[in-house]
Design a protein around this motif. Structure first.
Motif, PDB file in Angstrom:
ATOM      1  N   TYR A  85      63.741 -16.072  51.934  1.00 33.07           N
ATOM      2  CA  TYR A  85      64.231 -16.212  50.560  1.00 33.07           C
ATOM      3  C   TYR A  85      64.788 -14.909  49.989  1.00 33.07           C
TER       4      TYR A  85
ATOM      5  N   LEU B 257      67.256 -14.224  44.985  1.00 31.16           N
ATOM      6  CA  LEU B 257      66.646 -15.095  45.986  1.00 31.16           C
ATOM      7  C   LEU B 257      67.670 -16.069  46.544  1.00 31.16           C
TER       8      LEU B 257
ATOM      9  N   ALA C  89      67.623 -19.792  47.885  1.00 33.31           N
ATOM     10  CA  ALA C  89      66.750 -20.967  47.898  1.00 33.31           C
ATOM     11  C   ALA C  89      67.609 -22.224  48.036  1.00 33.31           C
TER      12      ALA C  89
END
Length: 107
Positions: A35, A78, A80
């Motif tokens: 991530y 991040l 994701a």
């Protein structure tokens, strides 16, 4: 999809050693899970310089863009698969760093 997770602080002090250790462990988990893109802590708002070059001549102003009780203390970027995963990770980050966070998709 990438997300900006902003760390919002309302204190003048730095993270405690316990908060730093918990954040480091969280960062390790983000990296191991794929991530992690980037993260950083920021210096105090008093160290900021605002630059406005909309009028053809740049103006440099010492201090933060606006005076506020809260300020941006750091951030994660991040990777994701969706917003739900990003929000879950951000909630864990908030617990580990002991600060509020804000999540925004990166366009």
């Amino acid at each position: 999809m990438q997300y900006l997770v902003s760390v919002i602080d309302d204190s003048a002090g730095l993270a405690t050693p316990e908060e730093e250790a918990a954040t480091d462990a969280f960062n390790d988990r983000l990296q191991a899970g794929g991530y992690w893109v980037f993260a950083a802590g920021l210096a105090a708002p008093s160290s900021a310089t605002v630059i406005d070059n909309r009028g053809g001549q740049p103006m440099f102003t010492d201090g933060p863009f606006l005076e506020s009780k809260e300020h941006l203390a750091g951030f994660w970027i991040l990777e994701a698969p969706d917003l739900d995963v990003a929000l879950k990770l951000a909630a864990e980050g908030s617990r580990h760093c002991n600060r509020k966070v804000e999540v925004r998709p990166i366009l």
